[in-house]
Design an enzyme around this catalytic site. Structure first.
Site, PDB file in Angstrom:
ATOM      1  N   TYR A 135      -0.793  -8.983   1.771  1.00  0.00           N
ATOM      2  CA  TYR A 135      -1.197 -10.388   1.719  1.00  0.00           C
ATOM      3  C   TYR A 135      -2.641 -10.434   2.201  1.00  0.00           C
ATOM      4  CZ  TYR A 135      -0.727 -15.474   2.609  1.00  0.00           C
ATOM      5  OH  TYR A 135      -0.872 -16.839   2.631  1.00  0.00           O
ATOM      6  N   LYS A 163      -1.236 -10.048  -2.926  1.00  0.00           N
ATOM      7  CA  LYS A 163      -1.509 -11.473  -3.060  1.00  0.00           C
ATOM      8  C   LYS A 163      -2.957 -11.660  -2.659  1.00  0.00           C
ATOM      9  CE  LYS A 163      -0.522 -16.103  -1.371  1.00  0.00           C
ATOM     10  NZ  LYS A 163       0.361 -17.012  -0.586  1.00  0.00           N
TER      11      LYS A 163
END
Length: 307
Positions: A135, A163
């Site tokens: 992330y 992400k």
């Protein structure tokens, strides 16, 4: 972990009026999203208020999501911890509960060195015995890994997906340039998914797919399956009022109303009430609600009448 692709809402968590996790409402919301055609779910991340929960609560939400998904879509559990030890504990618990993978936020708050942050990701991957999704969120972590640093982790087998939450769709472009099919690069912000898809992005993992899941799926399909840019532009034109609202109607250094409150109020306007975010996020004022209602009605006029 399988390669995450497509529309994966950063799933909101439902709370009761007392601020407790509402398991039944969380399951019902997961079912609503699945019914809209999403390709996966990611609970307990930033939009899921993972940072506002205890680990026990996080596991309750993760397990509820896995149970409701029942193998129909993959579930990628959000892991938000500075401590490597705590991140490993939560990640292994999520995998033991049946998660398909984990999305690990870079260790935040204390500003670790880049090598130690990469070691943090290596340790989690090693502990669960498979690659992870990183992330990469500079707004919450305070820093981000460069495409070259991500490639190092991909080549080591530590990471197979990302992400990319900076907001700039070019992050997705250069990750695909360096890593190719060895990584799935998911656009992780709310304002430029079309541009990210056009640059080769493999999906959209963010807050907006919670409130426009059907349109998000149509947008992804238009680019990836139909290769129809004109169609994709027309779908984004329908979503765009909500992006404009976030960018230009909310004001101040800590823009009000809070984005978590906005997402939940959007859902309430669409008939999906999953409660309020946890404090310190607060309800919208009547004037703020009236402005939001106007924009949601532009996107879903058949469900929300403008005042």
């Amino acid at each position: 972990m399988s390669f995450p692709r497509g529309i994966i809402p950063a799933m909101l968590t439902a709370y009761t009026a007392d601020g407790d996790v509402d398991v039944d409402a969380t399951k019902a919301f997961a079912e609503w999203l699945i019914g809209k055609g999403v390709h996966g779910l990611s609970p307990t991340g930033s939009t899921g208020e993972g940072a506002a929960m205890t680990d026990d609560e996080r596991l309750v939400v993760i397990k509820a999501t896995i149970e409701q998904a029942a193998g129909r879509v993959p579930v990628y559990a959000g892991i938000i911890h500075y401590s490597t030890k705590l991140a490993i504990k939560l990640a292994t618990s999520a995998m033991d509960a049946g998660a398909d993978g984990v999305m690990v936020l870079l260790p935040f708050y204390y500003g670790p060195t880049i090598p130690s942050a990469m070691d943090h990701l290596r340790a989690v991957s090693h502990a669960i015995g498979q690659p992870i999704m990183v992330y990469n969120n500079p707004w919450f972590a305070g820093f981000e890994l460069s495409p070259e640093q991500v490639r190092t982790l991909v080549d080591e087998g530590v990471v197979n997906s990302i992400k990319a939450a900076h907001g700039d769709p070019m992050r997705v472009n250069y990750l695909k340039y360096l890593c190719g099919d060895k990584i799935t690069a998911l656009y992780g912000h709310d304002y430029a998914p079309l541009e990210a898809f056009a640059a080769g992005g493999d999906g959209w993992l963010s807050g907006f797919p919670n409130v426009v899941p059907d349109l998000a799926v149509e947008l992804f399909d238009a680019v990836h399956n139909k290769a129809d840019l004109t169609l994709a532009q027309s779908i984004w034109a329908r979503i765009a009022p909500l992006g404009y609202y976030f960018m230009y109607e909310r004001t101040g250094p800590n823009a009000a109303p809070h984005w978590l409150t906005v997402f939940k109020e959007m859902l309430r306007l669409l008939g999906e009430d999953i409660g309020m975010p946890r404090l310190p996020a607060v309800e919208m004022t009547p004037d703020e609600r009236a402005v939001l209602r106007k924009y949601v009605a532009m996107v879903y006029p058949e469900q929300v009448a403008a005042d």
